[in-house]
Design a protein around this motif. Structure first.
Motif, PDB file in Angstrom:
ATOM      1  N   SER A   1      -8.835   2.806  -8.725  1.00 43.95           N
ATOM      2  CA  SER A   1      -9.730   1.680  -8.981  1.00 43.95           C
ATOM      3  C   SER A   1     -10.745   2.096 -10.039  1.00 43.95           C
ATOM      4  O   SER A   1     -11.354   3.165  -9.932  1.00 43.95           O
TER       5      SER A   1
ATOM      6  N   THR B   1       1.400   3.636   2.346  1.00 49.05           N
ATOM      7  CA  THR B   1       0.731   4.825   2.868  1.00 49.05           C
ATOM      8  C   THR B   1       1.802   5.814   3.325  1.00 49.05           C
ATOM      9  O   THR B   1       2.998   5.520   3.288  1.00 49.05           O
TER      10      THR B   1
ATOM     11  N   GLU C   1      -7.633   5.770  -4.604  1.00 48.43           N
ATOM     12  CA  GLU C   1      -7.540   5.151  -3.294  1.00 48.43           C
ATOM     13  C   GLU C   1      -6.506   5.876  -2.423  1.00 48.43           C
ATOM     14  O   GLU C   1      -5.641   6.590  -2.944  1.00 48.43           O
ATOM     15  N   PRO C   2      -6.575   5.695  -1.102  1.00 45.17           N
ATOM     16  CA  PRO C   2      -5.613   6.350  -0.206  1.00 45.17           C
ATOM     17  C   PRO C   2      -4.158   5.986  -0.491  1.00 45.17           C
ATOM     18  O   PRO C   2      -3.258   6.755  -0.175  1.00 45.17           O
ATOM     19  N   ASN C   3      -3.916   4.806  -1.097  1.00 46.53           N
ATOM     20  CA  ASN C   3      -2.540   4.411  -1.395  1.00 46.53           C
ATOM     21  C   ASN C   3      -2.045   4.942  -2.731  1.00 46.53           C
ATOM     22  O   ASN C   3      -0.947   4.612  -3.170  1.00 46.53           O
TER      23      ASN C   3
ATOM     24  N   GLN D   1       0.805  -1.212   0.000  1.00 44.44           N
ATOM     25  CA  GLN D   1       0.000   0.000   0.000  1.00 44.44           C
ATOM     26  C   GLN D   1       0.842   1.268   0.000  1.00 44.44           C
ATOM     27  O   GLN D   1       0.484   2.247  -0.640  1.00 44.44           O
TER      28      GLN D   1
ATOM     29  N   ILE E   1     -11.896   5.717  -8.895  1.00 44.02           N
ATOM     30  CA  ILE E   1     -11.719   6.097  -7.492  1.00 44.02           C
ATOM     31  C   ILE E   1     -10.230   6.129  -7.159  1.00 44.02           C
ATOM     32  O   ILE E   1      -9.522   5.138  -7.355  1.00 44.02           O
TER      33      ILE E   1
ATOM     34  N   GLN F   1      -9.076   9.354   2.708  1.00 44.46           N
ATOM     35  CA  GLN F   1     -10.268   8.684   2.197  1.00 44.46           C
ATOM     36  C   GLN F   1     -10.214   8.586   0.681  1.00 44.46           C
ATOM     37  O   GLN F   1      -9.540   9.390   0.019  1.00 44.46           O
ATOM     38  N   PRO F   2     -10.917   7.622   0.113  1.00 40.73           N
ATOM     39  CA  PRO F   2     -10.967   7.527  -1.353  1.00 40.73           C
ATOM     40  C   PRO F   2     -11.643   8.762  -1.952  1.00 40.73           C
ATOM     41  O   PRO F   2     -12.534   9.354  -1.334  1.00 40.73           O
TER      42      PRO F   2
ATOM     43  N   GLN G   1      -3.393   4.455  -5.756  1.00 41.49           N
ATOM     44  CA  GLN G   1      -3.836   3.689  -6.911  1.00 41.49           C
ATOM     45  C   GLN G   1      -5.249   4.109  -7.300  1.00 41.49           C
ATOM     46  O   GLN G   1      -6.006   4.623  -6.477  1.00 41.49           O
TER      47      GLN G   1
END
Length: 237
Positions: free
Chosen positions: A139, A31, A133-135, A29, A131, A87-88, A137
């Motif tokens: 989606s 983060t 994502e917090p990491n 991930q 979307i 958050q996404p 990436q």
């Protein structure tokens, strides 16, 4: 020189062990606190090659490791998760770009379009949701009319093909993998012998499917042998 080489080996080994303790999520991930921990550990791990106070460096590595573990526990709390992880962000909704979310996320339109093309969606109209994502990436959820048909859509029942499990790698038996299918090394050697390979060193790679114990052998010379849907001992039984 020998002292310097020993220091390099020691610091490299300690850094590998400590980063390994951070967990797989730190690499899957990345983060903000994962990335920060890895950078700090790498920096502290190299610094002793120029700094003589080795004990200080080990203390720094221990502090960074404890901080990372603390952060991974804190993100389990919902409100801290939003603060530390984020958050996404929905960048595309029903085929339309959300410009405000795109600007707020500091994700450029060029990067977004490149990601969509890499995912096989050159036309934004084919994307139901994109979307962030917090990491970091993205989606992608495609529109229903562009989703590839699957046997489930056609109400077809597919036979489970099983998972090929590596039992021989470069002429060496993978005992743990053999145990996964409820067999042992002697059983495997008998099956290889029945397939024409009494010397396991001749086998570069071999797998056994967990569903029917079908044996596949690769000698590494461009050929692949599929030893039937059943192994010899099962056929005899």
């Amino acid at each position: 020189m020998l002292l310097y080489i020993g220091k390099v080996i020691l610091l490299y080994s300690v850094s590998v062990i400590v980063i390994r303790l951070l967990g797989k999520a730190a690499f899957a991930q990345l983060t903000s606190h994962d990335l920060t921990a890895i950078i700090f550990l790498a920096t502290l791990g190299v610094h002793p090659l120029l700094e003589e106070r080795l004990g200080w460096i080990f203390a720094g590595i221990a502090v960074v490791t404890l901080l990372h573990i603390l952060f991974t526990r804190l993100v389990l709390f919902r409100w801290l998760n939003r603060l530390l992880i984020g958050q996404p962000s929905i960048l595309i909704k029903h085929g339309k770009i959300n410009k405000s979310k795109l600007l707020r996320s500091r994700f450029s339109l060029v990067e977004l379009l490149a990601t969509l093309r890499a995912g096989g969606y050159p036309d934004i109209k084919d994307v139901e949701y994109a979307i962030l994502e917090p990491n970091g990436q993205i989606s992608i959820v495609p529109m229903k009319d562009v989703v590839a048909l699957t046997p489930r859509h056609l109400n077809l029942e597919m036979e489970y093909q099983g998972l090929p499990i590596a039992v021989v790698v470069e002429g060496k038996v993978q005992r743990k993998n053999v145990a996964l299918i409820g067999k042992d090394e002697n059983w495997l050697r008998q099956e290889l012998k029945a397939a024409g390979y009494p010397d396991i060193r001749e086998v570069f790679y071999a797998t056994i499917r967990d569903s029917d114990h079908a044996l596949t052998i690769d000698t590494g010379e461009g050929g692949m042998l599929h030893h039937g849907r059943q192994t010899s001992s099962e056929a005899e039984g």
